[in-house]
Design an enzyme around this catalytic site. Structure first.
Site, mmCIF file in Angstrom:
data_model
loop_
_atom_site.group_PDB
_atom_site.id
_atom_site.type_symbol
_atom_site.label_atom_id
_atom_site.label_comp_id
_atom_site.label_asym_id
_atom_site.label_seq_id
_atom_site.Cartn_x
_atom_site.Cartn_y
_atom_site.Cartn_z
ATOM 1 N N HIS A 166 0.724 -1.356 0.043
ATOM 2 C CA HIS A 166 -0.113 -0.036 -0.103
ATOM 3 C C HIS A 166 0.895 1.242 -0.051
ATOM 4 O O HIS A 166 0.574 2.322 -0.682
ATOM 5 C CB HIS A 166 -0.802 0.138 1.304
ATOM 6 C CG HIS A 166 -2.048 -1.035 1.411
ATOM 7 N ND1 HIS A 166 -2.024 -1.629 2.549
ATOM 8 C CD2 HIS A 166 -3.150 -1.269 0.349
ATOM 9 C CE1 HIS A 166 -3.264 -2.412 2.366
ATOM 10 N NE2 HIS A 166 -3.721 -2.252 1.114
ATOM 11 N N SER A 193 -3.065 -7.492 3.058
ATOM 12 C CA SER A 193 -3.530 -7.307 4.510
ATOM 13 C C SER A 193 -3.917 -8.754 5.010
ATOM 14 O O SER A 193 -3.587 -8.898 6.313
ATOM 15 C CB SER A 193 -4.748 -6.308 4.546
ATOM 16 O OG SER A 193 -4.329 -5.045 4.089
HETATM 17 P P1 ADP Z 1 -10.075 -3.243 -0.495
HETATM 18 O O1 ADP Z 1 -10.852 -3.911 0.668
HETATM 19 O O2 ADP Z 1 -10.723 -1.870 -1.078
HETATM 20 O O3 ADP Z 1 -9.646 -4.110 -1.424
HETATM 21 P P2 ADP Z 1 -7.167 -3.049 0.400
HETATM 22 O O4 ADP Z 1 -6.842 -2.504 1.570
HETATM 23 O O5 ADP Z 1 -7.066 -4.596 0.467
HETATM 24 O O6 ADP Z 1 -8.797 -2.509 0.394
HETATM 25 O O7 ADP Z 1 -6.457 -2.691 -0.970
HETATM 26 C C1 ADP Z 1 -6.691 -1.417 -1.336
HETATM 27 C C2 ADP Z 1 -5.850 -1.045 -2.526
HETATM 28 O O8 ADP Z 1 -4.606 -1.352 -2.590
HETATM 29 C C3 ADP Z 1 -6.385 -1.916 -3.593
HETATM 30 O O9 ADP Z 1 -6.443 -1.160 -4.873
HETATM 31 C C4 ADP Z 1 -5.386 -2.948 -3.853
HETATM 32 O O10 ADP Z 1 -5.485 -3.692 -4.967
HETATM 33 C C5 ADP Z 1 -4.189 -2.518 -3.485
HETATM 34 N N1 ADP Z 1 -3.202 -3.293 -2.808
HETATM 35 C C6 ADP Z 1 -3.304 -4.039 -1.817
HETATM 36 N N2 ADP Z 1 -2.192 -4.725 -1.667
HETATM 37 C C7 ADP Z 1 -1.258 -4.176 -2.518
HETATM 38 C C8 ADP Z 1 0.196 -4.539 -2.905
HETATM 39 N N3 ADP Z 1 0.799 -5.539 -2.078
HETATM 40 N N4 ADP Z 1 0.668 -3.756 -3.783
HETATM 41 C C9 ADP Z 1 -0.149 -3.107 -4.451
HETATM 42 N N5 ADP Z 1 -1.340 -2.637 -4.362
HETATM 43 C C10 ADP Z 1 -1.976 -3.379 -3.379
#
Ligand code: ADP
Length: 160
Positions: A17, A128
């Site tokens: 993130h 996560s």
């Molecule tokens: P959501 O519940 O909206 O999917 P997340 O917190 O899981 O929320 O993810 C938020 C954003 O960050 C999403 O666009 C997800 O694809 C992206 N994301 C999550 N993990 C990673 C990572 N390791 N690298 C890049 N982007 C990520």
């Protein structure tokens, strides 16, 4: 001034993130990292703690701000005067889901544009949900999350 909203659960925020956030902050004038929560659905960490851990992790990014919101992302974006959503892509599985989400948001609010950034390979596998799973099994999460997050979680959940 172009404001982008980076919405997500961030439960907890990971290095993946943060990588997306850093790149977004280089492109846009301001990035609001917005913790989405649902009062009826309990997450792993309460939204205010997720936000506080993010704040502690992004102190060196001056044009990034942290907030929490409930409800539709496009309504929150309108309220904040933003018409860009920032999202991260890891795999083709992310792409399928994200494309639908982006088109739904555009159907709800025509002005909204989603910008996708691809993470560095070393963060590609981090999620996560993996971090939560490792933590509850008392594994080492330190290389997956920013330092303030690993400190907090290791103290609270007795990890390594
Ligand atoms: P959501 O519940 O909206 O999917 P997340 O917190 O899981 O929320 O993810 C938020 C954003 O960050 C999403 O666009 C997800 O694809 C992206 N994301 C999550 N993990 C990673 C990572 N390791 N690298 C890049 N982007 C990520």
């Amino acid at each position: 001034m172009t404001i982008a909203i980076y919405p997500g659960s961030f439960d907890p925020i990971t290095n993946g993130h943060i990588d997306i956030l850093r790149s977004g902050a280089e492109i846009f004038d301001k990035v609001i990292i917005a913790v989405a929560y649902n009062a009826d659905k309990e997450g792993f960490l309460p939204p205010n703690i997720r936000a506080e851990l993010i704040r502690d992790s992004i102190k060196d990014i001056p044009n990034a701000e942290v907030d929490c919101f409930q409800g539709l992302t496009v309504e929150y974006a309108k309220k904040r005067g933003a018409d860009v959503l920032l999202r991260g892509l890891r795999t083709s599985f992310d792409f399928e889901y994200e494309m639908q989400l982006s088109q739904t948001n555009q159907a709800l609010y025509n002005n909204i544009k989603t910008v996708f950034l691809i993470t560095k390979p070393e963060y590609n596998f981090i999620s996560s949900s993996c971090v939560r799973e490792i933590l509850i099994n008392k594994g080492d999460i330190t290389s997956f999350v920013p330092e303030p997050v690993s400190k907090y979680l290791n103290i609270k959940y007795g990890g390594i």
